[in-house]
Motif scaffolding. Structure first.
Motif, PDB file in Angstrom:
ATOM      1  N   ARG A 193      12.945  -0.854   1.542  1.00  0.00           N
ATOM      2  CA  ARG A 193      13.276   0.466   1.000  1.00  0.00           C
ATOM      3  C   ARG A 193      12.004   1.160   0.500  1.00  0.00           C
ATOM      4  NH1 ARG A 193      16.722  -0.732  -3.207  1.00  0.00           N
ATOM      5  NH2 ARG A 193      18.340  -1.117  -1.684  1.00  0.00           N
ATOM      6  N   TYR A 194      11.135   0.416  -0.135  1.00  0.00           N
ATOM      7  CA  TYR A 194       9.905   0.994  -0.667  1.00  0.00           C
ATOM      8  C   TYR A 194       8.841   1.160   0.410  1.00  0.00           C
ATOM      9  CZ  TYR A 194      11.389   0.754  -5.517  1.00  0.00           C
ATOM     10  OH  TYR A 194      12.037   0.968  -6.701  1.00  0.00           O
ATOM     11  N   PHE A 195       8.820   0.223   1.360  1.00  0.00           N
ATOM     12  CA  PHE A 195       7.782   0.212   2.394  1.00  0.00           C
ATOM     13  C   PHE A 195       8.425  -0.065   3.749  1.00  0.00           C
ATOM     14  CE2 PHE A 195       6.070  -1.329  -1.622  1.00  0.00           C
ATOM     15  CZ  PHE A 195       5.141  -0.346  -1.881  1.00  0.00           C
ATOM     16  N   PRO A 196       8.940   0.970   4.407  1.00  0.00           N
ATOM     17  CA  PRO A 196       9.679   0.784   5.663  1.00  0.00           C
ATOM     18  C   PRO A 196       8.865   0.144   6.785  1.00  0.00           C
ATOM     19  CG  PRO A 196      10.000   3.006   4.806  1.00  0.00           C
ATOM     20  CD  PRO A 196       8.943   2.354   3.960  1.00  0.00           C
ATOM     21  N   THR A 197       7.547   0.351   6.783  1.00  0.00           N
ATOM     22  CA  THR A 197       6.719  -0.218   7.840  1.00  0.00           C
ATOM     23  C   THR A 197       5.544  -0.970   7.222  1.00  0.00           C
ATOM     24  OG1 THR A 197       5.213   1.672   8.022  1.00  0.00           O
ATOM     25  CG2 THR A 197       7.251   1.759   9.345  1.00  0.00           C
ATOM     26  N   ARG A 198       4.965  -1.847   8.015  1.00  0.00           N
ATOM     27  CA  ARG A 198       3.780  -2.580   7.576  1.00  0.00           C
ATOM     28  C   ARG A 198       2.648  -1.597   7.254  1.00  0.00           C
ATOM     29  NH1 ARG A 198       1.895  -7.428   7.177  1.00  0.00           N
ATOM     30  NH2 ARG A 198       3.710  -8.451   8.010  1.00  0.00           N
ATOM     31  N   ALA A 199       2.527  -0.539   8.035  1.00  0.00           N
ATOM     32  CA  ALA A 199       1.496   0.477   7.769  1.00  0.00           C
ATOM     33  C   ALA A 199       1.704   1.107   6.394  1.00  0.00           C
ATOM     34  CB  ALA A 199       1.505   1.544   8.862  1.00  0.00           C
ATOM     35  N   ASP A 200       2.954   1.364   6.026  1.00  0.00           N
ATOM     36  CA  ASP A 200       3.248   1.911   4.698  1.00  0.00           C
ATOM     37  C   ASP A 200       2.814   0.929   3.603  1.00  0.00           C
ATOM     38  OD1 ASP A 200       4.476   4.252   5.702  1.00  0.00           O
ATOM     39  OD2 ASP A 200       6.420   3.245   5.832  1.00  0.00           O
ATOM     40  N   LEU A 201       3.118  -0.345   3.828  1.00  0.00           N
ATOM     41  CA  LEU A 201       2.756  -1.371   2.849  1.00  0.00           C
ATOM     42  C   LEU A 201       1.240  -1.466   2.710  1.00  0.00           C
ATOM     43  CD1 LEU A 201       3.593  -3.663   0.939  1.00  0.00           C
ATOM     44  CD2 LEU A 201       3.613  -5.182   2.928  1.00  0.00           C
ATOM     45  N   LEU A 202       0.534  -1.498   3.820  1.00  0.00           N
ATOM     46  CA  LEU A 202      -0.925  -1.618   3.771  1.00  0.00           C
ATOM     47  C   LEU A 202      -1.579  -0.382   3.170  1.00  0.00           C
ATOM     48  CD1 LEU A 202      -1.506  -3.364   7.179  1.00  0.00           C
ATOM     49  CD2 LEU A 202      -1.933  -4.344   4.920  1.00  0.00           C
ATOM     50  N   LEU A 208      -8.077  -5.569   3.185  1.00  0.00           N
ATOM     51  CA  LEU A 208      -7.739  -4.149   3.159  1.00  0.00           C
ATOM     52  C   LEU A 208      -8.852  -3.254   3.703  1.00  0.00           C
ATOM     53  CD1 LEU A 208      -5.968  -3.945  -0.290  1.00  0.00           C
ATOM     54  CD2 LEU A 208      -4.913  -4.067   1.972  1.00  0.00           C
ATOM     55  N   ALA A 209     -10.072  -3.711   3.635  1.00  0.00           N
ATOM     56  CA  ALA A 209     -11.204  -2.855   3.989  1.00  0.00           C
ATOM     57  C   ALA A 209     -11.128  -2.344   5.412  1.00  0.00           C
ATOM     58  CB  ALA A 209     -12.520  -3.576   3.760  1.00  0.00           C
ATOM     59  N   ASP A 210     -10.879  -3.212   6.365  1.00  0.00           N
ATOM     60  CA  ASP A 210     -10.915  -2.724   7.732  1.00  0.00           C
ATOM     61  C   ASP A 210      -9.690  -1.889   8.061  1.00  0.00           C
ATOM     62  OD1 ASP A 210      -9.808  -4.727  10.447  1.00  0.00           O
ATOM     63  OD2 ASP A 210      -9.028  -4.914   8.416  1.00  0.00           O
ATOM     64  N   ARG A 211      -8.611  -2.067   7.335  1.00  0.00           N
ATOM     65  CA  ARG A 211      -7.424  -1.227   7.526  1.00  0.00           C
ATOM     66  C   ARG A 211      -7.610   0.136   6.881  1.00  0.00           C
ATOM     67  NH1 ARG A 211      -3.450  -3.724  10.638  1.00  0.00           N
ATOM     68  NH2 ARG A 211      -3.595  -5.944  10.317  1.00  0.00           N
ATOM     69  N   GLU A 212      -8.303   0.158   5.754  1.00  0.00           N
ATOM     70  CA  GLU A 212      -8.445   1.381   4.973  1.00  0.00           C
ATOM     71  C   GLU A 212      -9.519   2.307   5.526  1.00  0.00           C
ATOM     72  OE1 GLU A 212      -8.266   4.198   1.808  1.00  0.00           O
ATOM     73  OE2 GLU A 212      -6.865   2.875   2.780  1.00  0.00           O
ATOM     74  N   LEU A 213     -10.593   1.723   6.035  1.00  0.00           N
ATOM     75  CA  LEU A 213     -11.704   2.561   6.483  1.00  0.00           C
ATOM     76  C   LEU A 213     -11.372   3.228   7.815  1.00  0.00           C
ATOM     77  CD1 LEU A 213     -14.846   0.438   5.628  1.00  0.00           C
ATOM     78  CD2 LEU A 213     -14.055   2.502   4.499  1.00  0.00           C
ATOM     79  N   GLU A 214     -11.145   4.488   7.750  1.00  0.00           N
ATOM     80  CA  GLU A 214     -10.886   5.251   8.961  1.00  0.00           C
ATOM     81  C   GLU A 214     -12.218   5.640   9.585  1.00  0.00           C
ATOM     82  OE1 GLU A 214      -8.675   8.377   7.243  1.00  0.00           O
ATOM     83  OE2 GLU A 214      -7.032   7.064   6.672  1.00  0.00           O
ATOM     84  N   GLU A 215     -12.190   6.046  10.832  1.00  0.00           N
ATOM     85  CA  GLU A 215     -13.422   6.329  11.573  1.00  0.00           C
ATOM     86  C   GLU A 215     -14.365   7.302  10.860  1.00  0.00           C
ATOM     87  OE1 GLU A 215     -16.239   5.462  13.942  1.00  0.00           O
ATOM     88  OE2 GLU A 215     -14.338   4.423  14.032  1.00  0.00           O
ATOM     89  N   PRO A 216     -13.899   8.443  10.342  1.00  0.00           N
ATOM     90  CA  PRO A 216     -14.844   9.350   9.668  1.00  0.00           C
ATOM     91  C   PRO A 216     -15.500   8.693   8.448  1.00  0.00           C
ATOM     92  CG  PRO A 216     -12.790  10.493  10.116  1.00  0.00           C
ATOM     93  CD  PRO A 216     -12.568   9.042  10.451  1.00  0.00           C
ATOM     94  N   ARG A 217     -14.753   7.882   7.718  1.00  0.00           N
ATOM     95  CA  ARG A 217     -15.304   7.210   6.548  1.00  0.00           C
ATOM     96  C   ARG A 217     -16.279   6.132   6.971  1.00  0.00           C
ATOM     97  NH1 ARG A 217     -11.020   5.539   2.539  1.00  0.00           N
ATOM     98  NH2 ARG A 217     -12.788   5.501   1.163  1.00  0.00           N
ATOM     99  N   ARG A 218     -15.959   5.416   8.049  1.00  0.00           N
ATOM    100  CA  ARG A 218     -16.893   4.407   8.553  1.00  0.00           C
ATOM    101  C   ARG A 218     -18.210   5.060   8.936  1.00  0.00           C
ATOM    102  NH1 ARG A 218     -12.793   1.066  12.349  1.00  0.00           N
ATOM    103  NH2 ARG A 218     -11.793  -0.061  10.676  1.00  0.00           N
TER     104      ARG A 218
END
Length: 134
Positions: A57-66, A112-122
């Motif tokens: 209910r709080y995190f419908p997908t793994r992406a939401d949880l991460l 979390l680092a590699d999931r969080e860092l999007e291309e522009p931030r990298r």
């Protein structure tokens, strides 16, 4: 709106916040020993002391949880100022704090680092590191 209704809303909001916090703390604890892809929703639910349905209910997908875990981790670590270094000065100022946080939360940080860092931030980080290295 009556005072009773406002109080119930406030209590409900507190319960929602507490449940979210329990789930995030449980996920963070599980990350100490496992890669995020190895952690299951039933494990998170059990560790948080909530139902599996509540986690979904709080995190419908793994992406939401991460995504929420990454945001929660930033908040948990004091909204670290190294969140988006854009200059050499930003990066240099952030290094001591980054080192301390990395030492305290190594597995969580790595997970979390590699999931969080999007291309522009990298790219911004890579540019800042290249400037420091030059």
């Amino acid at each position: 709106m009556s005072a009773n209704h406002e109080r119930r809303s406030s209590l409900r909001d507190q319960q929602v916040d507490l449940t979210r916090e329990l789930i995030m703390r449980a996920f963070q604890a599980l990350l100490q020993n496992d890669h995020p892809d190895a952690i299951t929703y039933p494990q998170v639910a059990e560790a948080a002391g909530v139902s599996l349905r509540t986690v979904y209910r709080y995190f419908p997908t793994r992406a939401d949880l991460l995504q929420s875990a990454a945001a929660w981790f930033r908040e948990f670590t004091g909204g670290a100022e190294w969140d988006d270094p854009r200059t050499v000065r930003d990066l240099a100022g952030a290094i001591p704090q980054m080192g301390r946080l990395f030492d305290e939360h190594t597995n969580v940080f790595r997970a979390l680092a590699d999931r969080e860092l999007e291309e522009p931030r990298r790219a911004a980080v890579a540019t800042a590191v290249a400037e420091v290295s030059a």
